[in-house]
Design an enzyme around this catalytic site. Sequence first.
Site, mmCIF file in Angstrom:
data_model
loop_
_atom_site.group_PDB
_atom_site.id
_atom_site.type_symbol
_atom_site.label_atom_id
_atom_site.label_comp_id
_atom_site.label_asym_id
_atom_site.label_seq_id
_atom_site.Cartn_x
_atom_site.Cartn_y
_atom_site.Cartn_z
ATOM 1 N N LEU A 11 0.935 -1.130 0.015
ATOM 2 C CA LEU A 11 0.079 0.020 -0.036
ATOM 3 C C LEU A 11 0.984 1.209 0.071
ATOM 4 C CD1 LEU A 11 -2.691 -1.209 2.611
ATOM 5 C CD2 LEU A 11 -2.392 -1.371 0.042
ATOM 6 N N ALA A 12 0.788 2.078 -1.090
ATOM 7 C CA ALA A 12 1.549 2.943 -1.456
ATOM 8 C C ALA A 12 0.979 4.273 -2.007
ATOM 9 C CB ALA A 12 3.097 2.834 -2.158
ATOM 10 N N GLY A 14 -0.599 6.823 -0.182
ATOM 11 C CA GLY A 14 -1.051 8.333 0.388
ATOM 12 C C GLY A 14 0.010 9.212 0.329
ATOM 13 N N ARG A 18 2.027 14.592 7.133
ATOM 14 C CA ARG A 18 3.134 14.982 8.295
ATOM 15 C C ARG A 18 4.503 15.138 7.866
ATOM 16 N NH1 ARG A 18 1.717 11.050 13.252
ATOM 17 N NH2 ARG A 18 0.681 9.758 11.402
ATOM 18 N N TYR A 105 3.358 -2.210 3.675
ATOM 19 C CA TYR A 105 2.938 -0.665 3.898
ATOM 20 C C TYR A 105 4.360 -0.121 3.323
ATOM 21 C CZ TYR A 105 -1.228 -0.901 6.554
ATOM 22 O OH TYR A 105 -2.394 -1.325 6.858
ATOM 23 N N ASN A 382 52.772 12.522 -18.834
ATOM 24 C CA ASN A 382 52.937 13.208 -17.639
ATOM 25 C C ASN A 382 52.286 14.614 -17.789
ATOM 26 O OD1 ASN A 382 54.340 13.774 -14.818
ATOM 27 N ND2 ASN A 382 54.344 15.636 -16.029
ATOM 28 N N ASN A 391 38.205 23.179 -23.728
ATOM 29 C CA ASN A 391 37.563 22.141 -24.389
ATOM 30 C C ASN A 391 36.177 22.805 -25.095
ATOM 31 O OD1 ASN A 391 36.926 22.005 -21.879
ATOM 32 N ND2 ASN A 391 35.506 20.251 -22.000
ATOM 33 N N TYR A 392 35.954 23.946 -24.600
ATOM 34 C CA TYR A 392 34.790 24.721 -24.840
ATOM 35 C C TYR A 392 34.956 25.971 -25.527
ATOM 36 C CZ TYR A 392 29.737 26.307 -23.799
ATOM 37 O OH TYR A 392 28.593 26.973 -24.044
ATOM 38 N N SER A 410 54.442 22.144 -17.247
ATOM 39 C CA SER A 410 53.412 23.022 -16.350
ATOM 40 C C SER A 410 52.851 24.271 -17.207
ATOM 41 C CB SER A 410 54.207 23.397 -14.838
ATOM 42 O OG SER A 410 54.716 22.300 -14.585
#
Length: 462
Positions: A11-12, A14, A18, A105, A382, A391-392, A410
């Site tokens: 039963l599911a 409701g 609350r 339930y 590396n 990329n955009y 780097s």
Amino acid sequence: MSTNNLNVVVLAAGLGTRMKSKLAKVLHRVGGLSLAEHVVNSAAQLTAPEKITVVVGHQAGEVQAELQNTGVRFVRQAEQKGTGHALLGCRDLLAPEGGRVMVLYGDTPLLTAETLRKLEAAHEAGDAAATMITTTLADPTGYGRVILDSHGKVLEIVEQKAASAAQLAIRLINSGIYLFDAERLWTHISEIRADNPAHEYYLTDIAGILNDSGHRVRALQIDDASELLGINTRLDLAEVDRVIRGRKNRELMLAGVTIERPETVTVDMKVRIGADTVLEAGARLLGNTVIGEECRIGAGSIIENSTIGDRVRVAPLTIVESSTIGEDSRVGPYSRLRPNNTVGAGAHIGNFVELKKTRLGAGAKANHLAYLGDSDVGAKVNVGAGTIVCNYDGVSKYPTRIGDGAFVGSNSTLVAPLAIGEGAYVGAGSVITEDVPAGSLALGRARQTVKERWAEKKKNGA
């Protein structure tokens, strides 16, 4: 799985007012699953999925979508007129199948399949039209009281509001979980009346109706009342989530997983973890995550819907989403893997490195302050500190390919679409906009100029 003809009704329908939520109560989640999923999973250990019927009502479409991959059936309760009315709506579908009908339930996720098997055994042991689960509570306030005769037969169930002073003193409560003989259930269920202040059809009335018709109703008392805990408020939700996650952590630890400070670690129900893996305090493993053996998941890390190979070290405060990390790799700390990454065996991803939709080859390294998106990075590459892939372009995303053994210095900026060949070098601080052939050196920066005594002249106003 039971070989008997068992139908399970969940039963599911409701709302759960609350909960103070726009979301139907059974869609709230504990342990990484919706409340309804927990109950269906327990039922599926007793009978085939096609023998499980979920009664839906409020947000019926959303509840059906949540359970669509489980193989269960659905009956819609257009108007919520009580639990008896909900079960009556299943009669046309289930009555021809006979056998037995179990009623559960959708908001009782702590109920275990082991307890439901005990209910089956108790029902089969006696000639009863119905067997119901009960328990004794120190404070039964709010629950219907179960009235027994001197032989332990259930005479009736009295709701709190309708109970006399003597009945309110009874601490044996109704859980709402029943196992019925189908023929007798469907014969008498239409006798339930809505003669109560709410004008609803309460399934609790069926015990008295069956008793008055000369049928026996048995009670199965269980010791662990926590299994019957339903969800009515957010406080209940938090308590049940705590219990479910405690069960999961216990299961993992008994299977050989070390969990440091288990009360701080969050592991969803579907997560699988290999033996000798260590979870540090505050780790969160979510969704369908699979962790291999001999891994270490660092404090505060979050891993969701991802697969982690054996002997992987995930350092603290790392986030991994929908990605695969190969064995013997090192990730973190402070790394972020957004969805759709594949990291090869023995690769290293260090602090403040972000990956998105990227393949990082076996033994490749990106140890510091890098962003790799829509990239295919070969083995033993590396990637130097501060390197980013552009990329955009504001409209579309473009790929970058870096061949095996390449070295990216780097602070390099790689402007996609771009291909860097095997064994190629990119000088530190370069902006690379064109493909780099294999074995080549690419430099893309301004030539350094040194002006001696320039600072001294500037200070003197020269």
